[in-house]
Design a protein around this motif. Structure first.
Motif, PDB file in Angstrom:
ATOM      1  N   TYR A   1       0.623  15.989 -15.289  1.00 44.58           N
ATOM      2  CA  TYR A   1       0.836  14.436 -15.107  1.00 44.58           C
ATOM      3  C   TYR A   1       2.008  13.961 -14.290  1.00 44.58           C
ATOM      4  O   TYR A   1       1.972  13.134 -13.411  1.00 44.58           O
ATOM      5  N   GLY A   2       3.097  14.468 -14.690  1.00 43.12           N
ATOM      6  CA  GLY A   2       4.349  14.165 -13.696  1.00 43.12           C
ATOM      7  C   GLY A   2       4.144  14.581 -12.214  1.00 43.12           C
ATOM      8  O   GLY A   2       4.717  13.804 -11.230  1.00 43.12           O
ATOM      9  N   LEU A   3       3.567  15.970 -12.087  1.00 47.04           N
ATOM     10  CA  LEU A   3       3.360  16.362 -10.673  1.00 47.04           C
ATOM     11  C   LEU A   3       2.325  15.580  -9.934  1.00 47.04           C
ATOM     12  O   LEU A   3       2.324  15.149  -8.841  1.00 47.04           O
ATOM     13  N   LEU A   4       1.312  15.004 -10.650  1.00 50.07           N
ATOM     14  CA  LEU A   4       0.187  13.963 -10.092  1.00 50.07           C
ATOM     15  C   LEU A   4       0.768  12.837  -9.973  1.00 50.07           C
ATOM     16  O   LEU A   4       0.637  12.221  -8.907  1.00 50.07           O
ATOM     17  N   SER A   5       1.670  12.267 -10.907  1.00 50.57           N
ATOM     18  CA  SER A   5       2.203  10.953 -10.533  1.00 50.57           C
ATOM     19  C   SER A   5       3.012  10.994  -9.254  1.00 50.57           C
ATOM     20  O   SER A   5       3.111  10.194  -8.562  1.00 50.57           O
ATOM     21  N   ALA A   6       3.972  12.211  -9.192  1.00 49.02           N
ATOM     22  CA  ALA A   6       5.001  12.135  -7.931  1.00 49.02           C
ATOM     23  C   ALA A   6       4.222  12.209  -6.707  1.00 49.02           C
ATOM     24  O   ALA A   6       4.451  11.592  -5.780  1.00 49.02           O
ATOM     25  N   LEU A   7       2.972  12.987  -6.693  1.00 50.03           N
ATOM     26  CA  LEU A   7       2.389  13.132  -5.519  1.00 50.03           C
ATOM     27  C   LEU A   7       1.710  11.961  -5.171  1.00 50.03           C
ATOM     28  O   LEU A   7       1.846  11.615  -4.178  1.00 50.03           O
ATOM     29  N   LEU A   8       1.173  11.226  -5.925  1.00 48.50           N
ATOM     30  CA  LEU A   8       0.285   9.913  -5.735  1.00 48.50           C
ATOM     31  C   LEU A   8       1.370   8.848  -5.274  1.00 48.50           C
ATOM     32  O   LEU A   8       1.008   8.064  -4.376  1.00 48.50           O
ATOM     33  N   ILE A   9       2.457   8.744  -5.762  1.00 55.25           N
ATOM     34  CA  ILE A   9       3.559   7.861  -5.502  1.00 55.25           C
ATOM     35  C   ILE A   9       3.870   8.212  -3.996  1.00 55.25           C
ATOM     36  O   ILE A   9       4.066   7.209  -3.402  1.00 55.25           O
ATOM     37  N   GLY A  10       4.146   9.407  -3.715  1.00 54.66           N
ATOM     38  CA  GLY A  10       4.432   9.798  -2.489  1.00 54.66           C
ATOM     39  C   GLY A  10       3.422   9.506  -1.273  1.00 54.66           C
ATOM     40  O   GLY A  10       3.682   8.890  -0.201  1.00 54.66           O
ATOM     41  N   ILE A  11       2.233   9.847  -1.609  1.00 52.76           N
ATOM     42  CA  ILE A  11       1.259   9.490  -0.872  1.00 52.76           C
ATOM     43  C   ILE A  11       1.077   7.914  -0.739  1.00 52.76           C
ATOM     44  O   ILE A  11       0.918   7.512   0.366  1.00 52.76           O
ATOM     45  N   HIS A  12       1.014   7.058  -1.710  1.00 56.41           N
ATOM     46  CA  HIS A  12       0.826   5.927  -1.477  1.00 56.41           C
ATOM     47  C   HIS A  12       2.352   5.132  -0.801  1.00 56.41           C
ATOM     48  O   HIS A  12       2.193   4.322   0.036  1.00 56.41           O
TER      49      HIS A  12
ATOM     50  N   VAL B   1      -6.833   9.646  -4.065  1.00 61.93           N
ATOM     51  CA  VAL B   1      -6.128   9.345  -2.663  1.00 61.93           C
ATOM     52  C   VAL B   1      -6.889   8.753  -1.686  1.00 61.93           C
ATOM     53  O   VAL B   1      -6.225   7.931  -0.934  1.00 61.93           O
ATOM     54  N   ALA B   2      -8.187   8.762  -1.519  1.00 60.26           N
ATOM     55  CA  ALA B   2      -8.729   7.954  -0.824  1.00 60.26           C
ATOM     56  C   ALA B   2      -8.619   6.578  -0.771  1.00 60.26           C
ATOM     57  O   ALA B   2      -8.521   5.658  -0.006  1.00 60.26           O
ATOM     58  N   CYS B   3      -8.618   6.264  -2.074  1.00 57.55           N
ATOM     59  CA  CYS B   3      -8.529   4.758  -2.546  1.00 57.55           C
ATOM     60  C   CYS B   3      -7.234   4.049  -2.165  1.00 57.55           C
ATOM     61  O   CYS B   3      -7.088   3.184  -1.943  1.00 57.55           O
ATOM     62  N   LEU B   4      -6.001   5.054  -2.616  1.00 60.94           N
ATOM     63  CA  LEU B   4      -4.521   4.562  -2.210  1.00 60.94           C
ATOM     64  C   LEU B   4      -4.578   4.805  -0.731  1.00 60.94           C
ATOM     65  O   LEU B   4      -3.750   3.546  -0.429  1.00 60.94           O
ATOM     66  N   ILE B   5      -5.142   5.397   0.016  1.00 60.77           N
ATOM     67  CA  ILE B   5      -4.805   5.430   1.430  1.00 60.77           C
ATOM     68  C   ILE B   5      -5.678   4.139   1.884  1.00 60.77           C
ATOM     69  O   ILE B   5      -4.892   3.383   2.942  1.00 60.77           O
ATOM     70  N   ALA B   6      -6.820   3.769   1.387  1.00 63.29           N
ATOM     71  CA  ALA B   6      -7.550   2.481   1.785  1.00 63.29           C
ATOM     72  C   ALA B   6      -6.726   1.341   1.285  1.00 63.29           C
ATOM     73  O   ALA B   6      -6.741   0.202   1.999  1.00 63.29           O
ATOM     74  N   ALA B   7      -5.960   1.146   0.109  1.00 62.77           N
ATOM     75  CA  ALA B   7      -5.153   0.147  -0.438  1.00 62.77           C
ATOM     76  C   ALA B   7      -3.901   0.023   0.319  1.00 62.77           C
ATOM     77  O   ALA B   7      -3.354  -0.999   0.252  1.00 62.77           O
ATOM     78  N   SER B   8      -3.453   0.919   0.978  1.00 62.86           N
ATOM     79  CA  SER B   8      -2.077   0.778   1.950  1.00 62.86           C
ATOM     80  C   SER B   8      -2.411   0.025   3.081  1.00 62.86           C
ATOM     81  O   SER B   8      -1.249  -0.613   3.598  1.00 62.86           O
ATOM     82  N   ARG B   9      -3.557   0.000   3.754  1.00 55.13           N
ATOM     83  CA  ARG B   9      -3.668  -0.757   4.842  1.00 55.13           C
ATOM     84  C   ARG B   9      -3.775  -2.282   4.551  1.00 55.13           C
ATOM     85  O   ARG B   9      -4.072  -2.841   3.634  1.00 55.13           O
ATOM     86  N   PRO B  10      -3.037  -2.921   5.587  1.00 55.50           N
ATOM     87  CA  PRO B  10      -2.717  -4.334   5.357  1.00 55.50           C
ATOM     88  C   PRO B  10      -4.165  -5.103   5.745  1.00 55.50           C
ATOM     89  O   PRO B  10      -4.183  -5.776   6.699  1.00 55.50           O
ATOM     90  N   ILE B  11      -5.119  -4.957   4.869  1.00 58.96           N
ATOM     91  CA  ILE B  11      -6.341  -5.680   5.165  1.00 58.96           C
ATOM     92  C   ILE B  11      -6.618  -6.577   3.942  1.00 58.96           C
ATOM     93  O   ILE B  11      -5.829  -6.447   2.896  1.00 58.96           O
ATOM     94  N   ALA B  12      -7.570  -7.598   4.057  1.00 64.02           N
ATOM     95  CA  ALA B  12      -7.971  -8.629   2.958  1.00 64.02           C
ATOM     96  C   ALA B  12      -8.437  -7.925   1.754  1.00 64.02           C
ATOM     97  O   ALA B  12      -7.905  -8.458   0.809  1.00 64.02           O
TER      98      ALA B  12
ATOM     99  N   LEU C   1      -8.131  -0.270  -4.634  1.00 61.70           N
ATOM    100  CA  LEU C   1      -7.685   0.306  -5.929  1.00 61.70           C
ATOM    101  C   LEU C   1      -8.401   0.160  -7.087  1.00 61.70           C
ATOM    102  O   LEU C   1      -8.230   0.872  -7.676  1.00 61.70           O
ATOM    103  N   LEU C   2      -9.237  -0.657  -7.148  1.00 59.35           N
ATOM    104  CA  LEU C   2     -10.423  -0.627  -7.922  1.00 59.35           C
ATOM    105  C   LEU C   2     -11.254   0.410  -8.100  1.00 59.35           C
ATOM    106  O   LEU C   2     -11.630   0.796  -9.308  1.00 59.35           O
ATOM    107  N   GLY C   3     -11.109   1.092  -6.918  1.00 59.23           N
ATOM    108  CA  GLY C   3     -11.950   2.350  -6.695  1.00 59.23           C
ATOM    109  C   GLY C   3     -11.603   3.280  -7.892  1.00 59.23           C
ATOM    110  O   GLY C   3     -12.094   4.107  -8.302  1.00 59.23           O
ATOM    111  N   SER C   4      -9.958   3.528  -7.757  1.00 54.96           N
ATOM    112  CA  SER C   4      -9.593   4.596  -8.566  1.00 54.96           C
ATOM    113  C   SER C   4      -9.640   4.251 -10.065  1.00 54.96           C
ATOM    114  O   SER C   4      -9.541   5.063 -10.837  1.00 54.96           O
ATOM    115  N   ILE C   5      -9.706   2.954 -10.308  1.00 56.18           N
ATOM    116  CA  ILE C   5      -9.794   2.540 -11.859  1.00 56.18           C
ATOM    117  C   ILE C   5     -11.297   2.380 -12.262  1.00 56.18           C
ATOM    118  O   ILE C   5     -11.614   2.944 -13.413  1.00 56.18           O
TER     119      ILE C   5
END
Length: 153
Positions: free
Chosen positions: A10-21, A100-111, A117-121
């Motif tokens: 959990y800790g490694l996954l959270s750190a990895l996803l925060i870094g990617i985001h 990871v794909a959802c986080l990358i898509a959510a990082s783009r400045p689009i409408a 992010l709902l994809g990951s939920i």
């Protein structure tokens, strides 16, 4: 698959996803669209909500993996043949790739980045539920008596 291993993952996954985001937010920052270079790192954190970044990923994305880990550990109770471990890892990796794909898509400045992010939920729990259901289907085999005697033809 121990409790300590669950929380370590959990800790490694959270750190990895925060870094990617954070990395993808920097990549898709204003500099990508206004010139040759991204925003300098010293100016980058001005437009990132750090509290949101540090709480969303571990809570909404990371905790579903903890629930998956705990459910698999509860079903198997020490029964870990290679098939169960392969299904466990495959479910984990596929769901992680989708997150990871959802986080990358959510990082783009689009409408509709909020919908990304709902994809990951909403989407990846189905992958984890499917893998967990397969493992739960295999888990009763641990109580079956061993096959002895001649095989039926």
């Amino acid at each position: 698959m121990t409790r300590r291993g669950t929380w370590l993952r959990y800790g490694l996954l959270s750190a990895l996803l925060i870094g990617i985001h954070l990395g993808t937010r920097w990549f898709f920052s204003e500099g990508v669209y206004q010139g040759d270079a991204n925003v300098p790192l010293r100016r980058f954190p001005d437009n990132v909500h750090i509290v949101d970044l540090l709480t969303f990923t571990p809570i909404f994305i990371g905790l579903k993996f903890v629930a998956y880990d705990s459910a698999v550990r509860a079903f198997t109770k020490g029964y870990r043949p290679p098939a169960v471990m392969v299904i466990f890892v495959a479910g984990y990796v596929v769901a992680l790739a989708m997150d990871v794909a959802c986080l990358i898509a959510a990082s783009r400045p689009i409408a509709d980045s909020g919908f990304a992010l709902l994809g990951s939920i909403l989407q990846t729990p189905f992958v984890l539920l499917l893998a967990g259901a397969i493992i739960a289907g295999l888990a009763p085999n641990k109580d079956a008596p061993p096959q002895t005697g001649p095989k039926a033809a």
